[in-house]
Structures are given as structure tokens and as C-alpha cells.
Write a protein that holds these residues in place. Structure first.
Motif, mmCIF file in Angstrom:
data_model
loop_
_atom_site.group_PDB
_atom_site.id
_atom_site.type_symbol
_atom_site.label_atom_id
_atom_site.label_comp_id
_atom_site.label_asym_id
_atom_site.label_seq_id
_atom_site.Cartn_x
_atom_site.Cartn_y
_atom_site.Cartn_z
ATOM 1 N N VAL A 1 -76.274 -47.592 -59.380
ATOM 2 C CA VAL A 1 -75.488 -47.404 -59.088
ATOM 3 C C VAL A 1 -73.710 -46.107 -59.130
ATOM 4 N N ARG A 2 -73.772 -45.613 -58.524
ATOM 5 C CA ARG A 2 -73.234 -44.590 -58.656
ATOM 6 C C ARG A 2 -72.122 -44.775 -57.339
ATOM 7 N N GLY A 3 -70.391 -44.603 -57.928
ATOM 8 C CA GLY A 3 -69.033 -44.087 -56.524
ATOM 9 C C GLY A 3 -68.555 -45.572 -56.915
ATOM 10 N N ILE A 4 -68.898 -46.835 -57.637
ATOM 11 C CA ILE A 4 -68.157 -47.678 -57.901
ATOM 12 C C ILE A 4 -67.468 -48.130 -59.373
ATOM 13 N N ASP B 1 -83.190 -61.642 -65.499
ATOM 14 C CA ASP B 1 -83.706 -61.338 -66.601
ATOM 15 C C ASP B 1 -84.994 -59.788 -66.371
ATOM 16 N N ASN B 2 -85.502 -60.430 -65.004
ATOM 17 C CA ASN B 2 -85.777 -58.955 -65.147
ATOM 18 C C ASN B 2 -85.469 -57.934 -64.231
ATOM 19 N N PHE B 3 -83.960 -58.240 -63.953
ATOM 20 C CA PHE B 3 -83.070 -57.225 -64.013
ATOM 21 C C PHE B 3 -82.323 -56.494 -64.423
ATOM 22 N N MET B 4 -82.217 -54.995 -63.730
ATOM 23 C CA MET B 4 -81.621 -54.374 -64.766
ATOM 24 C C MET B 4 -80.456 -53.088 -63.677
ATOM 25 N N ILE B 5 -79.108 -53.509 -64.204
ATOM 26 C CA ILE B 5 -78.243 -52.681 -63.689
ATOM 27 C C ILE B 5 -77.511 -51.681 -64.060
ATOM 28 N N GLU B 6 -77.111 -50.510 -63.955
ATOM 29 C CA GLU B 6 -76.733 -48.928 -64.718
ATOM 30 C C GLU B 6 -75.982 -49.052 -63.578
ATOM 31 N N CYS B 7 -74.126 -48.940 -64.398
ATOM 32 C CA CYS B 7 -73.714 -48.184 -63.500
ATOM 33 C C CYS B 7 -73.125 -46.596 -63.949
ATOM 34 N N LEU B 8 -73.732 -45.478 -63.144
ATOM 35 C CA LEU B 8 -73.185 -43.907 -63.809
ATOM 36 C C LEU B 8 -72.147 -44.350 -63.848
ATOM 37 N N HIS B 9 -71.744 -42.985 -64.583
ATOM 38 C CA HIS B 9 -70.166 -41.699 -64.459
ATOM 39 C C HIS B 9 -70.379 -41.122 -63.698
ATOM 40 N N GLY C 1 -64.107 -27.328 -54.118
ATOM 41 C CA GLY C 1 -63.538 -26.603 -55.570
ATOM 42 C C GLY C 1 -62.705 -27.929 -56.372
ATOM 43 N N ASN C 2 -62.997 -29.032 -55.456
ATOM 44 C CA ASN C 2 -62.249 -30.493 -56.474
ATOM 45 C C ASN C 2 -63.070 -31.319 -56.220
ATOM 46 N N GLU C 3 -62.720 -31.803 -57.239
ATOM 47 C CA GLU C 3 -62.579 -33.384 -58.201
ATOM 48 C C GLU C 3 -62.528 -34.507 -56.963
ATOM 49 N N VAL C 4 -63.656 -34.898 -56.280
ATOM 50 C CA VAL C 4 -63.175 -35.996 -55.409
ATOM 51 C C VAL C 4 -63.575 -37.817 -56.049
ATOM 52 N N GLU C 5 -63.315 -38.493 -55.473
ATOM 53 C CA GLU C 5 -64.293 -39.585 -55.520
ATOM 54 C C GLU C 5 -65.848 -39.861 -55.229
ATOM 55 N N SER C 6 -66.526 -40.762 -56.113
ATOM 56 C CA SER C 6 -67.978 -39.848 -55.505
ATOM 57 C C SER C 6 -67.865 -41.841 -54.750
ATOM 58 N N TYR C 7 -68.899 -41.398 -53.132
ATOM 59 C CA TYR C 7 -69.163 -42.258 -52.607
ATOM 60 C C TYR C 7 -70.372 -43.268 -53.397
ATOM 61 N N PRO C 8 -69.763 -44.224 -52.865
ATOM 62 C CA PRO C 8 -70.744 -45.799 -53.324
ATOM 63 C C PRO C 8 -72.173 -45.234 -53.150
#
Length: 110
Positions: free
Chosen positions: A6-9, A34-42, A49-56
Motif C-alpha cells: 500500500v502506498r499513499g495511505i 494468516d496467508n496475508f501480508m499487508i505492507e504500508c510503504l512510506h 519541485g514540491n512534495e505532494v501527497e502520495s496517491y492511494p
């Protein structure tokens, strides 16, 4: 063994839906939670040229289970994410080939 990236959440929001989401996805796939893995990427998104919110954006890496299961899986993800007040989310599936999957250097599937 679906691996969900997961990105942007924000992680705090993802934690709010993680238990119910995995329970529903496990029922759709006919497997244990137990078969699932969720990773939340920062991530840091940059635009003009600007930091903006990541899109989900959610990637699901798994062994293909067919169009009907894939559709139900994507719909469940969207429903849970949208329940957080997030206006839009994209989901993409990456299918592993069984003959290309290894565990500790040995083919997992024969």
C-alpha cells in the motif's frame, strides 16, 4: 499468500481497516487470514519541485485466482479504503507463476 503493498495511505488509517479487510479477503480467496501480508510503504511524492501527497495505490502480488475472485478482491479493497474518507484508490494485480516461486532456494510448487 497474497502480498498487499500500500502506498499513499497513512499507516494509522490502514490499521483501522486491516483486520476486517483481511477477514473479507480471506473469505473471498477461501484461505486463512494468516496467508496475508499487508505492507504500508512510506513514500514521498514530488510534483513540479514540491512534495505532494502520495496517491492511494495498492499492488496485490498473488497466484492468479481468476477474474471473478480478482474482481471481488479489488471491490473489497476499494470499499474498505473508501470507507476511510479517501476519495479514490487504484489497485493493480501482479500474478506470480508457480514454476517461478521458491522457498529457501527450492521450488515451492512441483
Amino acid at each position: 499468500m497474497p502480498h498487499i503493498v500500500v502506498r499513499g495511505i497513512p499507516v494509522e488509517q490502514l490499521k483501522e481497516i486491516s483486520t476486517a479487510l483481511v477477514e473479507e479477503l480471506a473469505a473471498i480467496c477461501g484461505c486463512g487470514t494468516d496467508n496475508f501480508m499487508i505492507e504500508c510503504l512510506h513514500t514521498t511524492a514530488v510534483f513540479q519541485g514540491n512534495e505532494v501527497e502520495s496517491y492511494p495505490f495498492i499492488e496485490v502480488a498473488w497466484f492468479e485466482r481468476g477474474q471473478e475472485v480478482r474482481d471481488r478482491f479489488a471491490q473489497a479493497i476499494a470499499r474498505h479504503v473508501l470507507s476511510l474518507g479517501i476519495p479514490e484508490v487504484e489497485t493493480a494485480f501482479i500474478a506470480y507463476r508457480q514454476d517461478s516461486y521458491y522457498l529457501n532456494g527450492e521450488r515451492f510448487f512441483e
